[in-house]
Scaffold this active site. Sequence first.
Site, mmCIF file in Angstrom:
data_model
loop_
_atom_site.group_PDB
_atom_site.id
_atom_site.type_symbol
_atom_site.label_atom_id
_atom_site.label_comp_id
_atom_site.label_asym_id
_atom_site.label_seq_id
_atom_site.Cartn_x
_atom_site.Cartn_y
_atom_site.Cartn_z
ATOM 1 C CG HIS A 148 -20.009 60.641 -28.904
ATOM 2 N ND1 HIS A 148 -19.911 59.452 -28.242
ATOM 3 C CD2 HIS A 148 -19.234 60.526 -30.004
ATOM 4 C CE1 HIS A 148 -19.090 58.646 -28.906
ATOM 5 N NE2 HIS A 148 -18.666 59.278 -29.985
ATOM 6 C CG ASP A 185 -18.371 65.051 -24.593
ATOM 7 O OD1 ASP A 185 -17.134 65.159 -24.709
ATOM 8 O OD2 ASP A 185 -19.047 64.243 -25.250
ATOM 9 C CD GLN A 237 -14.689 66.019 -31.780
ATOM 10 O OE1 GLN A 237 -13.799 66.620 -32.382
ATOM 11 N NE2 GLN A 237 -14.812 64.711 -31.844
ATOM 12 C CE LYS A 290 -12.842 61.822 -29.678
ATOM 13 N NZ LYS A 290 -13.240 61.134 -30.903
ATOM 14 C CB CYS A 323 -20.808 57.931 -32.007
ATOM 15 S SG CYS A 323 -19.717 56.586 -32.400
HETATM 16 N N1 PMP Z 1 -17.878 62.911 -27.067
HETATM 17 C C1 PMP Z 1 -17.591 63.451 -28.252
HETATM 18 C C2 PMP Z 1 -18.136 64.815 -28.588
HETATM 19 C C3 PMP Z 1 -16.775 62.765 -29.154
HETATM 20 O O1 PMP Z 1 -16.482 63.312 -30.329
HETATM 21 C C4 PMP Z 1 -16.272 61.491 -28.786
HETATM 22 C C5 PMP Z 1 -15.424 60.684 -29.749
HETATM 23 N N2 PMP Z 1 -15.864 60.685 -31.063
HETATM 24 C C6 PMP Z 1 -16.590 60.977 -27.539
HETATM 25 C C7 PMP Z 1 -17.387 61.717 -26.696
HETATM 26 C C8 PMP Z 1 -16.072 59.647 -27.068
HETATM 27 O O2 PMP Z 1 -14.685 59.704 -26.966
HETATM 28 P P1 PMP Z 1 -13.818 58.398 -26.698
HETATM 29 O O3 PMP Z 1 -14.264 57.393 -27.716
HETATM 30 O O4 PMP Z 1 -12.419 58.849 -26.910
HETATM 31 O O5 PMP Z 1 -14.089 57.944 -25.317
#
Ligand code: PMP
Length: 408
Positions: A124, A201, A204, A227, A365
Site C-alpha cells: 500500500h 503491515d 489487512q 478495518k 492506493c
Molecule cells: N496497508 C494496507 C495493506 C491497507 O490496506 C491500508 C488501508 N487500505 C493501509 C495500509 C493504510 O491504512 P490506514 O489508512 O488505516 O492508515
Amino acid sequence: MNTFDFTTIRRDFPALQQQVYGRPLIYLDSAATAQKPQCVTDTVNDMHRRLNANIHRAVHYLATQCTERYEQARETVRRFIHARATQEVVFTSGTTAAINLLAFSFGERWVGVDDEIIVTEAEHHSNIVPWQLLCERKGARLKVVPVDDAGRLQTNVLATLISEKTRLLCITHISNVLGVVNPVREIVRLAHTHGVPTLVDGAQGVVHQPVDVQEMDCDFYVFSGHKLYAPTGIGVLYGKEKQLEQLPPWQGGGDMIASVSFDKTTFAELPLKFEAGTANYIGACGLASAIDYLASIPLAAAHRYEQELAAYAMRQLSTIEGLQIYGEAAPKTGVVSFTIAGVHPLDAAAILDKSGIAVRTGHLCAEPLMRRFGVQGMLRVSPAFYNTPVEIDTLVVALKTAKKMLKA
Ligand code: PMP
C-alpha cells in the site's frame, strides 16, 4: 461452504440493515473500512456521554476510570496479537501513522547515507511513501521485491536484494489488492539470518488471520482499528521492546515526557514515549470492544468462511467473459480485485452503486502494483464474515448487467 452462522452475525451490525437507493445494502468494501458491531458503537457512545475525561493526568473519578480503561485496552490488544508485554503496544491513529512514526524514529536512529530499505511491489502507498521520504532525507535507497503473475512475492529475489547496507525489510501481511497471504514467518526468518529487522503491515492481515507476533518474530507489526470493526482514528504499532527501547521519540508533547526543563527533557518509559498529546482513549476502548466482540464469535470459523467466500467470489466472477482476477495464488482471503475487458472500473462501480452494491475502484492506493499488472485501476470486492454467498451472486448478476449496458 462451512456452517458459519452469518445470519446471526449480521444482526450485530446496524449499518447492514439499511437500504440505499431503495435496495438492501450489499457492503463489499470492508478492506477499505469495516462496519461496526453495535457493542463498539455502544462503547464509544457511552464513553462520550458518561465516562469522558483526559487520561494519565487528573486524579478525579472520570479521569482514573478512563485511564484504567485505556490501559486495559492496551492489554486487550496485547493478548490479541500475543505480544510479550504491554510496553510493546503503542497506540497510534492508524497504520499510516504507525509507519510514519517508524520511518522517522527508526530512520533517525538507524538509517544513513547509502543505506537501503526493502519494500515489496505489493505494498500500500502507506508502506512505500514514508520510506521514500526517509530515503530522500537521508540519502538512502529503496529496493523493491517483485511479485509474480499470480501475486506471490518472489522471495528468491528478496534473498539477492538483501545486502550489508539493508536496514529494514517492510512487507505486507496480506496485500489490499491481491489478497494473497504472504509467508511472513519465513520472510522474517530469512531477513533475520542476515541481521535485518522487519516491519509487517498488518492492516489487512490482522483482520483475516490469527496474529501471534512472537511466533511471527517480526520486529514491528502495524494495523488500523477501523478495518477490524473498531472506530476510525485508532491503530497500533507493535514493536519488540528491545527495538522500541533504542528508538528516539517521534513527536514531542504532553504524556511522552518524564520531566521537562529548558536545559534538558527526559522521556517517559515505553510505550508512552511514543504517545505524545491526548491519546484517542475512546477509540482505544472502541478497539478493545471490537476485539472482545471477535472473541465472542467463532473467529476461526469466521476466518475460514472469509477465505471460502473469497474463493466463491473468484469462481462466480470468472463466469463473466473478459474478467481477469489479479492475485490467484493461494492462500488468498479478504479481497478479490479484477478488471473486465472494455469496461472502465469506475463506470461499473457507479452502476453497481445504484443497485445498492458498494465496491472499491481505482488504483487502490497501490499504483506500483497497478503498473506491474499493466492496468490503471481495478474493481475490488472485499467480503467480510458478515457477507453472504447470495450477496456475491447478486453482485455477479449486477456486473453482467453493467457490462451489457456499458458495451451497448
Ligand atoms: N496497508 C494496507 C495493506 C491497507 O490496506 C491500508 C488501508 N487500505 C493501509 C495500509 C493504510 O491504512 P490506514 O489508512 O488505516 O492508515
